[in-house]
Design an enzyme around this catalytic site. Structure first.
Site, PDB file in Angstrom:
ATOM      1  N   ASP A   1     -33.131   2.521 -25.287  1.00 16.69           N
ATOM      2  CA  ASP A   1     -32.271   3.758 -26.019  1.00 16.69           C
ATOM      3  C   ASP A   1     -30.913   3.361 -25.449  1.00 16.69           C
ATOM      4  O   ASP A   1     -30.755   2.505 -24.859  1.00 16.69           O
ATOM      5  CB  ASP A   1     -33.081   5.017 -25.585  1.00 16.69           C
ATOM      6  CG  ASP A   1     -34.121   5.322 -26.198  1.00 16.69           C
ATOM      7  OD1 ASP A   1     -34.516   4.841 -27.293  1.00 16.69           O
ATOM      8  OD2 ASP A   1     -35.159   5.909 -25.548  1.00 16.69           O
TER       9      ASP A   1
ATOM     10  N   LYS B   1     -29.506   5.993 -30.668  1.00 14.06           N
ATOM     11  CA  LYS B   1     -28.169   6.478 -31.421  1.00 14.06           C
ATOM     12  C   LYS B   1     -27.216   6.122 -30.848  1.00 14.06           C
ATOM     13  O   LYS B   1     -26.757   6.249 -29.623  1.00 14.06           O
ATOM     14  CB  LYS B   1     -28.539   8.029 -31.566  1.00 14.06           C
ATOM     15  CG  LYS B   1     -29.250   8.539 -32.558  1.00 14.06           C
ATOM     16  CD  LYS B   1     -29.520   9.992 -32.537  1.00 14.06           C
ATOM     17  CE  LYS B   1     -30.708  10.445 -32.172  1.00 14.06           C
ATOM     18  NZ  LYS B   1     -30.794  11.959 -31.953  1.00 14.06           N
TER      19      LYS B   1
ATOM     20  N   MET C   1     -31.960  19.341 -23.474  1.00 18.23           N
ATOM     21  CA  MET C   1     -31.553  19.306 -24.903  1.00 18.23           C
ATOM     22  C   MET C   1     -31.177  20.783 -25.348  1.00 18.23           C
ATOM     23  O   MET C   1     -31.355  21.311 -26.274  1.00 18.23           O
ATOM     24  CB  MET C   1     -32.627  18.886 -25.804  1.00 18.23           C
ATOM     25  CG  MET C   1     -32.984  17.394 -25.511  1.00 18.23           C
ATOM     26  SD  MET C   1     -34.423  16.654 -26.607  1.00 18.23           S
ATOM     27  CE  MET C   1     -35.966  17.638 -25.784  1.00 18.23           C
TER      28      MET C   1
END
Ligand code: SAH
Length: 258
Positions: free
Chosen positions: A35, A57, A168
């Protein structure tokens, strides 16, 4: 011959916080699917033999979808490679590690999980906040703020009385703060938002629950961040603060000797 998959928890972002077992797996890896957490230059050094594949991402790029990652893991392993899947923090804390392990099982690929240092505990610690402290909090709950919680969940959390750690949670902070106060948590409960733990630009925003949304907005708080709600936030110290002062604060909070 079938290869194998090792799912590694990469810790909160500083390569020093990889486990020894994770470092060994990287050394032996033929392929690393990572990641965005790991700096590529570090990976080149730590996994010198490996093909490095970025599946995370990045601004302007789409992440490889979860099924695509699982297919890549299996495909490389079936062709005989030792595949390392490097994930942030611990693979089983909001990391979809379980899904990747199942995909390997389904394909008959041997898979091992190497636990990692989770940001849920280590990022508060980086800001001087112990998630538990004798006499102050004897439990902590880790919740995902990816989607807003239900009223029942707010009530349960507020009713527990321990430390609440949110991952998050930057975007859902307004609904969380409002929901917890509706459920009885006092607006003076201390809150810390710790952004970019263990990086050079780590920053902590402190406020009371009643003010945290405004404070976070003014500070321009952004992801990745760990939110800590509860009395332990009052124990926050900078790295240089001496242990005696910390214990005195804890003892005052607990209303007796620590
Ligand atoms: N498996 C990971 C969590 C994945 S969810 C773990 O165990 O840590 C991703 C969330 O983790 C981010 O949105 C943020 O809330 C938190 N996070 C991960 N690394 C962080 C860091 N270095 N600083 C602040 N928050 C971090």
């Amino acid at each position: 011959m079938t290869g194998r998959v090792t799912l590694i928890g990469g810790g909160p972002g500083d390569p020093d916080l990889l486990t020894v077992r994770a470092v060994r797996a990287l050394e032996q890896a033929d392929v690393v699917l990572y990641d965005r957490l790991a700096p590529r230059s570090e990976l080149e050094r730590m996994a010198p033999r490996a093909l490095l594949v970025d599946v995370g991402k990045r601004p302007g790029h789409h992440a490889v979808p979860q099924e695509g990652i699982e297919a890549l893991l299996v495909e490389h392993a079936l062709s005989g490679a030792h595949v390392v899947r490097l994930k942030g923090g611990d693979p089983y804390v909001f990391g979809r590690g379980g899904e990747e392990v199942l995909a390997c099982h389904r394909a008959g690929v041997p898979v091992e999980v190497v636990p990692g240092v989770t940001s849920a505990i280590s990022v508060p610690a980086a800001a001087g906040i112990p998630v538990t402290h004798r006499g102050v909090s004897h439990l902590f709950t880790v919740v995902s703020g990816h989607a807003p919680l239900t009223d029942a969940e707010h009530e349960h959390l507020a009713g527990l009385g321990g430390t609440i750690v949110v991952l998050m949670g930057v975007n859902t902070l307004p609904s969380l703060a409002a929901g917890l106060m509706r459920s009885g948590l006092t607006p003076t409960t201390p809150v810390a938002v710790v952004e970019r733990g263990f990086r050079a630009d780590q920053r902590t925003t402190h406020a009371e629950l009643g003010d945290i949304v405004i404070a976070a907005g003014l500070a321009g708080v952004s992801s990745p961040a760990v939110i800590v709600i509860g009395e332990v936030v009052r124990l926050a110290h900078d790295g240089a603060a001496d242990a005696v002062a910390l214990m005195e604060r804890a003892s005052a909070l607990a209303g007796g000797p620590a």
